[in-house]
Design an enzyme around this catalytic site. Structure first.
Site, PDB file in Angstrom:
ATOM      1  N   GLY A 217      71.169  23.775 -85.021  1.00 26.66           N
ATOM      2  CA  GLY A 217      71.010  23.143 -85.678  1.00 26.66           C
ATOM      3  C   GLY A 217      70.277  21.383 -85.272  1.00 26.66           C
ATOM      4  O   GLY A 217      70.272  20.460 -85.103  1.00 26.66           O
ATOM      5  N   GLU A 218      71.231  20.745 -84.343  1.00 23.22           N
ATOM      6  CA  GLU A 218      70.896  19.751 -83.367  1.00 23.22           C
ATOM      7  C   GLU A 218      70.516  19.993 -82.669  1.00 23.22           C
ATOM      8  O   GLU A 218      69.599  18.893 -81.672  1.00 23.22           O
ATOM      9  CB  GLU A 218      72.485  18.694 -83.808  1.00 23.22           C
ATOM     10  CG  GLU A 218      73.746  19.324 -85.282  1.00 23.22           C
ATOM     11  CD  GLU A 218      74.514  18.360 -85.210  1.00 23.22           C
ATOM     12  OE1 GLU A 218      73.452  16.879 -85.200  1.00 23.22           O
ATOM     13  OE2 GLU A 218      75.318  18.693 -85.730  1.00 23.22           O
TER      14      GLU A 218
ATOM     15  N   ARG B  32      73.034  34.370 -78.955  1.00 19.24           N
ATOM     16  CA  ARG B  32      72.923  34.970 -79.678  1.00 19.24           C
ATOM     17  C   ARG B  32      71.822  34.217 -81.495  1.00 19.24           C
ATOM     18  O   ARG B  32      72.889  33.209 -81.791  1.00 19.24           O
ATOM     19  CB  ARG B  32      73.503  36.491 -80.055  1.00 19.24           C
ATOM     20  CG  ARG B  32      73.396  37.296 -81.245  1.00 19.24           C
ATOM     21  CD  ARG B  32      74.136  38.708 -80.968  1.00 19.24           C
ATOM     22  NE  ARG B  32      75.061  38.108 -82.106  1.00 19.24           N
ATOM     23  CZ  ARG B  32      74.526  37.891 -83.865  1.00 19.24           C
ATOM     24  NH1 ARG B  32      73.365  38.681 -84.266  1.00 19.24           N
ATOM     25  NH2 ARG B  32      75.394  37.873 -84.195  1.00 19.24           N
TER      26      ARG B  32
ATOM     27  N   GLY C 200      72.720  18.501 -95.955  1.00 18.66           N
ATOM     28  CA  GLY C 200      73.556  17.592 -95.503  1.00 18.66           C
ATOM     29  C   GLY C 200      73.774  16.141 -94.375  1.00 18.66           C
ATOM     30  O   GLY C 200      73.621  15.289 -94.727  1.00 18.66           O
ATOM     31  N   PHE C 201      73.214  16.732 -93.402  1.00 15.34           N
ATOM     32  CA  PHE C 201      72.145  15.782 -92.502  1.00 15.34           C
ATOM     33  C   PHE C 201      73.675  15.479 -91.395  1.00 15.34           C
ATOM     34  O   PHE C 201      72.882  14.485 -91.070  1.00 15.34           O
ATOM     35  CB  PHE C 201      71.090  15.523 -92.421  1.00 15.34           C
ATOM     36  CG  PHE C 201      70.779  16.371 -93.221  1.00 15.34           C
ATOM     37  CD1 PHE C 201      69.813  17.618 -92.743  1.00 15.34           C
ATOM     38  CD2 PHE C 201      69.235  16.183 -94.763  1.00 15.34           C
ATOM     39  CE1 PHE C 201      68.817  18.510 -93.017  1.00 15.34           C
ATOM     40  CE2 PHE C 201      68.776  17.033 -94.973  1.00 15.34           C
ATOM     41  CZ  PHE C 201      68.392  18.147 -94.123  1.00 15.34           C
TER      42      PHE C 201
ATOM     43  N   GLN D 291      65.229  26.327 -89.150  1.00 19.32           N
ATOM     44  CA  GLN D 291      66.257  25.476 -88.728  1.00 19.32           C
ATOM     45  C   GLN D 291      65.184  24.767 -87.646  1.00 19.32           C
ATOM     46  O   GLN D 291      65.306  23.580 -87.615  1.00 19.32           O
ATOM     47  CB  GLN D 291      67.711  26.065 -88.610  1.00 19.32           C
ATOM     48  CG  GLN D 291      68.501  24.925 -88.483  1.00 19.32           C
ATOM     49  CD  GLN D 291      69.916  24.740 -88.167  1.00 19.32           C
ATOM     50  OE1 GLN D 291      70.000  26.326 -87.911  1.00 19.32           O
ATOM     51  NE2 GLN D 291      70.687  24.401 -88.788  1.00 19.32           N
TER      52      GLN D 291
ATOM     53  N   LYS E 137      76.002  30.721 -79.775  1.00 19.12           N
ATOM     54  CA  LYS E 137      76.388  28.806 -79.560  1.00 19.12           C
ATOM     55  C   LYS E 137      76.282  27.978 -80.729  1.00 19.12           C
ATOM     56  O   LYS E 137      76.353  28.562 -82.304  1.00 19.12           O
ATOM     57  CB  LYS E 137      75.720  28.405 -78.441  1.00 19.12           C
ATOM     58  CG  LYS E 137      75.779  29.062 -77.043  1.00 19.12           C
ATOM     59  CD  LYS E 137      75.405  28.486 -75.880  1.00 19.12           C
ATOM     60  CE  LYS E 137      74.311  29.232 -75.369  1.00 19.12           C
ATOM     61  NZ  LYS E 137      73.732  28.135 -74.099  1.00 19.12           N
TER      62      LYS E 137
END
Ligand code: MOS
Length: 725
Positions: free
Chosen positions: A691-692, A615, A235-236, A625, A688
């Site tokens: 990915g970004e 975690r 998706g990104f 990822q 938390k």
């Protein structure tokens, strides 16, 4: 209980059993292709479809749709659903090169493609502005143009005055290019009618927006629209909203009485969907002689379209990296003749961190300090913007552990001081990253059976990041059942409302909702939260063969009505406002570059990245990822730029041959680590986001390594051979 060492859907994915949107088929399937504008701006005065209509198998060529039949979806960031507000084919305006001027539907893809190539149009072109400095580009101050509190300038103290008074001053401007997301799965899918119900199979991060947007565009009841997206092939940010083909496809499918497949060719994805806009970052950083940072000013100009204001949130993170007493962030938007740009992994944070962390490295050299020590010395326990504590902040641990894993102690400080046996220059660079830890509203429905099996339908989209694995692990551990006894449905409006999965809130959001549903389930089964459970027996003891529970969760500080908002497919970007704290994920990247002596080709043989994402909910997919983000950081620093010919507009290198992304030969060792400390303040699952943040700072670490190798500061991306001659 077993902990899988792989993705729960790994077998489905590698055997082709996983069904993506365009895998949907039907005996009477028709195929659609867009014909697109060859001018950069202006009006279509005539579209000649005769040759296209003469192609055998062509069913219809649509050149104009009455706006009363298909309205605007609204812009995602403006209370709507679309990647942009503009719905092509509804008037004669051309806003950007590559905008659709006709939709061809045919019995076969070959016929539709041939016919689309035969569509001819006459235009009245107008002058275009495609870049920040072009004549005709219009610059707006974001704070004035979009009066939303979370998009306002960040001002703490008097940074301009404190900068002027600082004994050491760094000042630099950085240029970041346009880039495109290029996920492997192309945009598209199948649109079909079952009676008066519209069913859309399409890879997306936001099934809710497809549903809500189509309801708005077509004037339909939400209950009559289903969106099914069990898998999304990347998706990104590109697939975070309703794309402009879906509405026209729905109308054509109804008129023809046939399902229609549409798969956007790669070149069109560069124009019919969002992209990372060009931006310029001016950073001023003031410090004392010991390297204590005193003041920072971060000013950003970012490209947007004429028809929508895609905001910048760049300084939200640079104001959080260090304990700087006086900070001023300002964002401006520059209207140009493009489709509306949008979110692309670490949309603002990757460019912002490149600029800011390059300046921080320059400061380290100006005061003769090691770049890791300087960062550690400027760490903070208190959010400098609000004065509140962080829910958790382990940036120092990321830096220390990363330095250790990398062997940073073996580095010599002087630029050009490290060399390989073959004569290559070696550079070692470091940079930090931060990204907001957010949460979205979510509904989870859990069914447990007397056979000890669990099915869950929850808000979330599986786009390769491993959300299905994380949910499965949570359930399997909580209820002591096998991973194989858990079935997870995500990305499906039939099982739960589907809010946008983005902003790195996906896993925490889905897990929080599933966790709450499991508490409900335990209540139902009379099993205390802390007690072990024999699930099958506990369900059987209720006298039923299955028990179904539901839970709805929102983020701390979010208004309860946000759930209704979410059910309508709308996104609230205002984000949670946490009571008395702020929440961010952190990361540190360590990079080795080698620059070949004759070709000056820049290689990245080695990266170490250590993240604090709370975690770690799914170790295998989290590590994957993080590695993927480093690969992307290498692409973003050394390869990727969407090229524009200012005479014509659009994007010139709109193919995977000409838009270079890293390949296996570009990638060396990537070693990843996690602090893995739960953040119980943020949510009960302690997660938390990852990915970004994983990509934030990679570019700066590479640029800082290039400086260490060559003595040359890098002010723009991508870094090219001519920048290191
Ligand atoms: Mo992400 S760029 O928020 O999908």
């Amino acid at each position: 209980m077993s902990t899988p060492t792989r993705r729960v859907d790994a077998r489905e994915k590698v055997t082709g059993a996983a069904r993506y949107g365009a895998d949907r088929t039907s005996p009477d399937l028709a195929h659609a292709v867009f014909a697109v504008s060859t001018i950069g701006k202006g009006r279509v005065v005539n579209v000649d479809t005769a040759a296209a209509e003469a192609v055998p198998g062509v069913l219809t060529v649509v050149t104009r749709i009455d706006p009363a039949e298909l309205g605007s979806p609204g812009f995602l960031m403006g209370g709507g659903y679309g990647f942009q507000s503009l719905q092509p084919l509804t008037d004669d305006r051309i806003a950007y090169r590559g905008q659709p001027i006709a939709l061809v539907v045919a019995d076969t893809l070959v016929a539709a493609t041939e016919a689309a190539n035969l569509v001819r149009a006459d235009y009245e072109p107008e002058p275009i502005a495609t870049d920040l400095d072009d004549e005709g580009a219009e610059t707006l101050v974001q704070e004035e143009a979009i009066p939303l509190p979370f998009l306002a300038d960040i001002v703490v103290g008097d940074a301009d005055a404190a900068f002027v008074k600082s004994p050491v001053r760094i000042e630099a401007s950085f240029d970041l290019p346009r880039q495109h997301q290029v996920p492997m799965e192309l945009i598209g899918g199948v649109v079909e009618w079952r009676g008066d119900t519209l069913v859309v199979h399409e890879g997306t991060q936001n099934a809710g927006a497809l549903r809500g947007g189509l309801a708005r565009q077509l004037g339909m009841d939400l209950a009559k629209i289903e969106v099914i997206a069990p898998y999304t092939g990347g998706g990104f940010g590109q697939k975070n909203s309703l794309q402009p083909h879906v509405g026209p496809l729905a109308l054509a499918a109804r008129r023809l009485g046939r399902p229609i497949k549409f798969v956007m060719p790669r070149t069109q994805t560069f124009h019919q969907a969002s992209f990372r806009p060009a931006s310029r970052h001016r950073v001023r950083l003031g410090a004392d002689e010991t390297g204590r940072m005193l003041a920072a000013v971060h000013e950003v100009d970012q490209q947007t379209s004429r028809h929508d204001l895609f905001p910048s949130m760049s300084t939200e993170i640079t104001s959080r990296l260090y304990g700087i007493g006086d900070f001023r962030g300002r964002q401006r938007l520059v209207r140009t003749d493009v489709q509306t740009p949008g979110f692309m992994r670490a949309p603002f944070e990757h460019p912002a961190a490149f600029a800011f962390e390059s300046a921080v490295d320059e400061l380290a050299y100006a005061v003769g300090q090691d770049p890791v020590s300087l960062r550690l010395a400027n760490d903070t326990d208190v959010d400098p913007v609000t004065g509140q504590p962080f829910s958790s902040r382990h940036l120092a641990e990321c830096l220390r552990r990363g330095a250790d894993m990398f062997g940073w102690a073996g580095r010599t400080h002087e630029p050009r001081s490290m060399r390989a046996a073959d004569g290559s220059r070696i550079g070692w660079g470091v940079a930090a990253g931060v990204y907001p830890a957010s949460l979205a509203p979510a509904v989870a429905r859990v069914t447990a059976t007397s056979e000890g099996k669990v099915t869950v339908g929850v808000d979330g989209h599986e786009m390769g990041q491993g959300i299905r694995t994380a949910i499965t692990l949570l359930i399997s551990e909580d209820l002591s059942i096998e991973v194989g006894d858990v079935t997870v449905y995500v990305g499906d409006t039939r099982v739960a409302p589907q809010h946008l999965t983005a902003g790195s809130w996906g896993t925490a959001t889905a897990l929080q909702a599933v966790h709450a549903a499991l508490r409900e389930l335990r209540k139902h089964l009379n099993v205390a939260d802390s007690d072990p459970v024999d699930l099958g027996a506990a369900v059987a003891a209720t006298g039923q063969t299955s028990v179904e529970v539901e839970a709805t969760t929102i983020a701390p500080g979010q208004p309860p009505e946000i759930i209704e908002h979410s059910r309508a497919g709308l996104v609230s970007f205002a984000g949670p406002v946490y009571p008395g704290f702020v929440a961010f994920s952190f990361i540190a990247h360590f990079v080795e570059v080698r620059i070949e002596p004759t070709t000056r080709r820049i290689r990245v043989p080695r990266v170490v990245s250590v993240a604090d994402c709370g975690r770690v909910a799914s170790p295998v997919t989290a590590a994957s990822q993080l590695r993927g983000a480093v690969v992307w950081g290498i692409g973003a620093s050394l390869r990727e730029e969407s090229e524009v010919d200012p005479r014509f507009g659009g994007f010139a290198n709109a193919t995977l041959e000409e838009y270079p992304i890293p390949v296996n030969a570009d990638i060396g060792e990537i070693e990843v680590g996690f602090v893995d400390e739960p953040d119980p303040m943020l949510n009960p699952v302690g997660v938390k986001g990852l990915g970004e943040v994983a990509m934030v700072g990679v570019a700066a670490a590479i640029a800082n390594a290039v400086f260490h190798a060559t003595g040359r500061r890098q002010r723009r991306l991508p870094i090219r051979i001519e920048d290191v001659l």
